[in-house]
Motif scaffolding. Structure first.
Motif, mmCIF file in Angstrom:
data_model
loop_
_atom_site.group_PDB
_atom_site.id
_atom_site.type_symbol
_atom_site.label_atom_id
_atom_site.label_comp_id
_atom_site.label_asym_id
_atom_site.label_seq_id
_atom_site.Cartn_x
_atom_site.Cartn_y
_atom_site.Cartn_z
ATOM 1 N N GLY A 6 42.720 62.452 43.979
ATOM 2 C CA GLY A 6 42.431 63.046 42.682
ATOM 3 C C GLY A 6 43.648 63.092 41.777
ATOM 4 N N ARG A 7 44.802 63.391 42.337
ATOM 5 C CA ARG A 7 46.035 63.427 41.550
ATOM 6 C C ARG A 7 46.413 62.043 41.055
ATOM 7 N N ARG A 8 46.220 61.024 41.911
ATOM 8 C CA ARG A 8 46.538 59.658 41.500
ATOM 9 C C ARG A 8 45.617 59.192 40.378
ATOM 10 N N LEU A 9 44.331 59.536 40.473
ATOM 11 C CA LEU A 9 43.394 59.173 39.412
ATOM 12 C C LEU A 9 43.758 59.861 38.098
ATOM 13 N N LYS A 10 44.142 61.130 38.186
ATOM 14 C CA LYS A 10 44.548 61.857 36.992
ATOM 15 C C LYS A 10 45.771 61.216 36.355
ATOM 16 N N LYS A 11 46.717 60.824 37.197
ATOM 17 C CA LYS A 11 47.926 60.172 36.688
ATOM 18 C C LYS A 11 47.601 58.835 36.027
ATOM 19 N N THR A 12 46.672 58.080 36.648
ATOM 20 C CA THR A 12 46.251 56.797 36.077
ATOM 21 C C THR A 12 45.584 56.998 34.718
ATOM 22 N N LYS A 13 44.692 57.986 34.641
ATOM 23 C CA LYS A 13 44.020 58.281 33.380
ATOM 24 C C LYS A 13 45.031 58.663 32.302
ATOM 25 N N GLU A 14 45.994 59.499 32.643
ATOM 26 C CA GLU A 14 47.009 59.918 31.685
ATOM 27 C C GLU A 14 47.826 58.726 31.197
ATOM 28 N N PHE A 15 48.143 57.781 32.101
ATOM 29 C CA PHE A 15 48.902 56.590 31.710
ATOM 30 C C PHE A 15 48.143 55.796 30.656
ATOM 31 N N TRP A 16 46.844 55.525 30.905
ATOM 32 C CA TRP A 16 46.081 54.697 29.980
ATOM 33 C C TRP A 16 45.721 55.446 28.700
ATOM 34 N N ASP A 17 45.509 56.755 28.776
ATOM 35 C CA ASP A 17 45.300 57.537 27.559
ATOM 36 C C ASP A 17 46.538 57.452 26.668
ATOM 37 N N ARG A 18 47.696 57.589 27.284
ATOM 38 C CA ARG A 18 48.961 57.575 26.537
ATOM 39 C C ARG A 18 49.232 56.212 25.908
ATOM 40 N N ASN A 19 48.854 55.154 26.624
ATOM 41 C CA ASN A 19 49.187 53.804 26.168
ATOM 42 C C ASN A 19 48.066 53.106 25.404
ATOM 43 N N ALA A 20 46.943 53.801 25.194
ATOM 44 C CA ALA A 20 45.797 53.171 24.530
ATOM 45 C C ALA A 20 46.128 52.600 23.149
ATOM 46 N N PRO A 21 46.813 53.354 22.258
ATOM 47 C CA PRO A 21 47.110 52.786 20.931
ATOM 48 C C PRO A 21 47.973 51.532 21.011
ATOM 49 N N ARG A 22 48.982 51.544 21.881
ATOM 50 C CA ARG A 22 49.846 50.374 22.027
ATOM 51 C C ARG A 22 49.073 49.205 22.614
ATOM 52 N N TYR A 23 48.207 49.494 23.591
ATOM 53 C CA TYR A 23 47.380 48.452 24.201
ATOM 54 C C TYR A 23 46.471 47.806 23.154
ATOM 55 N N ALA A 24 45.890 48.628 22.283
ATOM 56 C CA ALA A 24 44.979 48.116 21.252
ATOM 57 C C ALA A 24 45.691 47.188 20.269
ATOM 58 N N ARG A 25 46.982 47.414 20.058
ATOM 59 C CA ARG A 25 47.745 46.585 19.110
ATOM 60 C C ARG A 25 48.311 45.320 19.746
ATOM 61 N N SER A 26 48.301 45.258 21.066
ATOM 62 C CA SER A 26 48.942 44.132 21.756
ATOM 63 C C SER A 26 48.147 42.846 21.548
ATOM 64 N N ALA A 69 29.643 49.585 29.170
ATOM 65 C CA ALA A 69 31.085 49.361 29.230
ATOM 66 C C ALA A 69 31.770 50.663 29.610
ATOM 67 N N THR A 70 32.529 50.643 30.705
ATOM 68 C CA THR A 70 33.121 51.865 31.232
ATOM 69 C C THR A 70 34.632 51.738 31.340
ATOM 70 N N ASP A 71 35.296 52.877 31.266
ATOM 71 C CA ASP A 71 36.742 52.904 31.445
ATOM 72 C C ASP A 71 37.155 54.303 31.873
ATOM 73 N N ILE A 72 38.286 54.406 32.554
ATOM 74 C CA ILE A 72 38.785 55.704 32.987
ATOM 75 C C ILE A 72 39.375 56.498 31.829
ATOM 76 N N SER A 73 39.761 55.812 30.757
ATOM 77 C CA SER A 73 40.493 56.435 29.651
ATOM 78 C C SER A 73 39.589 56.789 28.464
ATOM 79 N N ASP A 74 39.568 58.073 28.109
ATOM 80 C CA ASP A 74 38.829 58.504 26.925
ATOM 81 C C ASP A 74 39.402 57.882 25.659
#
Length: 216
Positions: free
Chosen positions: A8-28, A76-81
């Motif tokens: 559960g902690r690893r999943l939470k950490k993964t979600k936080e990583f992709w939530d944080r990087n979503a704007p940068r990912y969208a611009r890449s 279409a599903t993703d871990i990141s809101d």
């Protein structure tokens, strides 16, 4: 700490990583536009207008939006809101109405067995801790004869210098968890799960695009 809590902690950490990087990912920008277009074309050759499709790890929805006109519906599903917020906005701007975006993972979402004609897992298998479980889950969600389309980074096959850099990048928060496997390992996992390989293409060393069909 129990294994379940650690997971559960690893999943939470993964979600936080992709939530944080979503704007940068969208611009890449897409790294290899020609290869990306070829993957789209190959996939669309399989699609039919009445098909139901699942894409897990959809990110900001770009590929689902491109594929939407060729099928009946896409879940279409993703871990990141944050990723899904961007995806929903892009779909609305494109006037695409046959995509349903859902937050969650293959494991957490309640999905009907044998309800999809195709499942897409694009640039996501190498980010999962339990690849065998994910492939087994995909197999169960597909109708007999359905296809699993994957495009995967092969960590075991990339340049050794890059492999050595990954732990450092993860330590400073610039890279997520990655699963280290090669092409043959992935193919074996697919065939062991009950898939036959329809198409296999390596646009470059260290990556592979596969269309696998569920054996009836």
């Amino acid at each position: 700490m129990t294994a379940e809590r650690q997971k559960g902690r690893r999943l939470k950490k993964t979600k936080e990583f992709w939530d944080r990087n979503a704007p940068r990912y969208a611009r890449s920008p897409i790294r290899d536009e020609k290869a990306y277009r070829k993957k789209l074309t190959i996939t669309q050759e399989y699609f039919r207008p009445d098909w139901s499709v699942l894409e897990f790890g959809c990110g900001t929805g770009s590929t689902a939006i491109v594929h939407a006109p060729y099928v009946k519906r896409i879940d279409a599903t993703d871990i990141s809101d944050r990723m899904l917020e961007i995806a929903e906005r892009k779909a609305a701007e494109a006037g695409v109405e046959n995509i349903s975006f859902r937050q969650g993972t293959l494991e957490s979402l309640a999905l009907e067995p044998e309800s999809y004609d195709a499942v897409l897992g694009l640039n996501v298998l190498h980010l999962l801790e339990d690849v065998e479980a994910a492939i087994s889950r995909v197999h169960g969600l597909l109708k007999p004869g359905g296809i699993f389309v994957s495009s995967t980074v092969l960590i075991d096959d990339i340049n050794a210098a890059w492999r050595m850099l990954i732990p450092l990048m993860q330590f400073v928060g610039f890279a997520p968890y990655v699963n280290r496997f090669g092409r043959q390992q992935l193919v074996s996992r697919l065939t062991d799960a009950g898939f036959g390989i329809d198409r296999e293409w390596q646009p470059r060393n260290g990556s592979v695009f596969i269309v696998a069909r569920k054996r009836s």
